[in-house]
Design an enzyme around this catalytic site. Structure first.
Site, PDB file in Angstrom:
ATOM      1  N   GLY A   1      36.419  -7.291  30.891  1.00  0.00           N
ATOM      2  CA  GLY A   1      36.756  -8.370  30.565  1.00  0.00           C
ATOM      3  C   GLY A   1      35.780  -9.836  30.617  1.00  0.00           C
ATOM      4  O   GLY A   1      34.559  -9.145  30.774  1.00  0.00           O
ATOM      5  N   THR A   2      36.026 -10.797  29.679  1.00  0.00           N
ATOM      6  CA  THR A   2      34.618 -11.555  29.564  1.00  0.00           C
ATOM      7  C   THR A   2      34.606 -12.848  29.972  1.00  0.00           C
ATOM      8  O   THR A   2      34.445 -12.863  31.276  1.00  0.00           O
ATOM      9  CB  THR A   2      34.533 -11.276  27.987  1.00  0.00           C
ATOM     10  OG1 THR A   2      35.706 -11.464  27.259  1.00  0.00           O
ATOM     11  CG2 THR A   2      33.756 -10.443  27.489  1.00  0.00           C
ATOM     12  N   THR A   3      34.866 -13.886  29.456  1.00  0.00           N
ATOM     13  CA  THR A   3      34.369 -15.420  29.707  1.00  0.00           C
ATOM     14  C   THR A   3      35.418 -16.153  30.819  1.00  0.00           C
ATOM     15  O   THR A   3      36.438 -16.231  30.281  1.00  0.00           O
ATOM     16  CB  THR A   3      34.081 -16.275  28.661  1.00  0.00           C
ATOM     17  OG1 THR A   3      33.098 -15.726  28.180  1.00  0.00           O
ATOM     18  CG2 THR A   3      33.274 -17.505  29.406  1.00  0.00           C
TER      19      THR A   3
ATOM     20  N   ALA B   1      32.464 -10.989  22.460  1.00  0.00           N
ATOM     21  CA  ALA B   1      33.151 -10.270  23.383  1.00  0.00           C
ATOM     22  C   ALA B   1      34.382 -11.102  24.206  1.00  0.00           C
ATOM     23  O   ALA B   1      35.355 -10.899  24.675  1.00  0.00           O
ATOM     24  CB  ALA B   1      32.336  -9.709  24.605  1.00  0.00           C
TER      25      ALA B   1
END
Lengths: 263, 224
Positions: A41-43, A216
């Site tokens: 998972g990213t930001t 991403a």
């Protein structure tokens, strides 16, 4: 299963993680090989505002160079007055959130009163630290934590590192691959006395910028109607903003970019 | 070494039951009522801290009378069992009946095998979407379970309270009405006031965790 009953010296106390451990229910990710393509998972970001704090995250999960999920949720209520958002290996991250939520609820029920906000942040930091062996294998999980402190009557935010280091920040925190861009956007415009709407606009802008520069991180997806999750936490508790409100904030931000480009 | 005297099992069970009943009869009583708004749990309890009523899970609450440390141990075991079950399966798979059976098992084990039986009576209540789905299980010191309907009374004064509430239809009552009825049934000659009461409420219309504890101000307001 019989009722869990422990002798005086073996009692796990108000900790659910400890209790689950006695029953062999806590997951162990540390033996996973580092070369596997794991979903990430990213930001995620959080910042304070006049009435509390907002916490937000994009919806993309990646596996290597592929997008594995478009509508993953990374922002969750951890109890009535706090929220947690997670960046990193999705499997351990989701499991950590589930365990963290239960840990707070379990404590509250056993003790008859909730943990202090600081106590909650500390619990989360211990869970991140517990994940360190798995992090060494590439299963890094780095959450952020935001809540409303009912003893001090204000919003507070925390960032963590892989070793379980716990850092309370004055105004804003971010984690994940796009966090550098997101943090800069918030840093340039954050005010502690901003309104809820201003705070939401700010995190929307931060996530948009992160998605713009980091492959991403997922941006708004009007085609499928998928938008980042944004929640506010005030003295009234945790409340996730309606998707339509976030869609509106994004379209007005995109509109302002259009005008800039036209000029 | 002293030879133990032979005691017939009937005698032994009777002695143990007498012992437990005497302990329970010394404590104050508790009443729970199913109403239209949910389930109200009301106890005479002058202590702010030693609580008799507690949340167990989303729609399940616990109440106990008798010896504090013993029912509190049961309360904690119940919360642990429910949370473990919810974590292993899902939140929807936690139900009052399973919990009542687990309690019964433990209490009957203690009653027959341990040095001393537990001097407690407990109640596991779960609120449903409609009144027909409400469940109340009353578990006694020896592990015997009864399925209560409409209302339940626990403790030394239970007989008198049961007589007072028998035949009353509570199914269409609002929370305030049901609480008034509960307090009336609990009170002796002097009516009990808010600061002598402990009240928990399972909200039928709630989502997620439906249990909440009413504070003194709210109790006083509802009793007016």
């Amino acid at each position: 299963m019989t009722l869990p009953n422990f002798g005086v010296h073996e009692d796990p106390g108000p900790s659910f993680a400890e209790l689950a451990d006695r029953y062999g229910l806590t997951p162990d990710f540390s033996s996973a090989a580092g070369s596997l393509d794991i979903t990430h998972g990213t930001t995620v970001v959080a910042c304070t505002y006049a009435d509390g704090a907002v916490i937000a995250g994009d919806r993309r999960a990646t596996s290597g160079n592929l997008i594995s999920h478009r509508n993953m949720k990374k922002v969750f209520p951890s109890d009535r007055w706090s929220g947690v958002a997670i960046a990193g290996a999705a499997g351990p991250a989701i499991e950590m959130i589930r365990l963290f939520q239960l840990q707070l609820e379990h404590y509250e029920k056993l003790e008859g009163k909730p943990l202090s906000l600081e106590g909650k942040a500390n619990q989360l930091s211990m869970m991140v630290r517990g994940n360190l062996p798995a992090a060494m294998q590439g299963m890094v999980v780095v959450p952020i934590f935001a809540g409303y402190d009912r003893r001090r009557d204000r919003g507070r935010v925390w960032a963590f590192d892989v070793t379980g280091g716990r850092y309370e920040e004055m105004n804003y925190v971010a984690s994940g691959s796009g966090s550098l861009h997101a943090r800069t956007v918030i840093k340039l415009a954050h005010r502690t006395d901003q309104s809820r709407e201003e705070a939401i606009d700010l995190v929307v802008k931060a996530l948009y910028t992160a998605a713009d520069d980091d492959s991403a991180t997922g941006g708004p997806d009007p085609l499928r109607g998928i938008y980042p999750v944004v929640a506010s936490i005030t003295s009234d508790g945790y409340a996730e903003a309606e998707e339509s409100e976030i869609a509106d904030r994004f379209s007005s931000y995109v509109e302002s970019i259009h005008q800039e480009v036209a000029e | 070494m002293n030879m133990p005297f032979y005691v017939p099992p009937e005698q032994m069970m009777r002695d143990r039951a007498d012992f437990a009943q005497k302990g329970i009869a010394r404590g104050r009583s508790l009443v729970t009522i199913e109403c239209a708004d949910g389930i109200v749990l009301c106890a005479e309890n002058p202590s702010r801290n030693l609580r008799k009523i507690s949340e167990i899970y989303d729609r399940i609450a616990f109440a106990g009378v008798g010896k504090y440390n013993e029912y509190d141990q049961l309360r904690i075991a119940g919360i642990r069992a429910a949370d473990l079950r919810g974590y292993t399966y899902s939140r929807d798979d936690v139900d009052a009946q399973t919990l009542a059976n687990q309690y019964a098992q433990m209490m009957s084990q203690v009653f027959t095998h341990d040095v001393k039986p537990m001097e407690v009576e407990i109640l596991v209540a779960s609120v449903g979407a409609t009144g027909a789905d409400d469940r109340m299980f009353h578990i006694r010191y020896d592990g015997s379970v009864t399925d209560e309907d409409g209302f339940a009374a626990l403790g030394g004064d239970a007989e008198r309270i049961r007589e007072a509430l028998d035949g009353v239809d509570t199914s269409s009552m609002a929370l305030s009405e049901a609480l008034k009825l509960a307090v009336e049934a609990l009170s002796g000659e002097e009516p009990l006031t808010a600061d002598q009461l402990e009240v928990g409420f399972l909200d039928r219309g709630g989502e997620g965790r439906c249990y909440r504890r009413l504070d003194n101000d709210e109790i006083a307001e509802l009793l007016q």
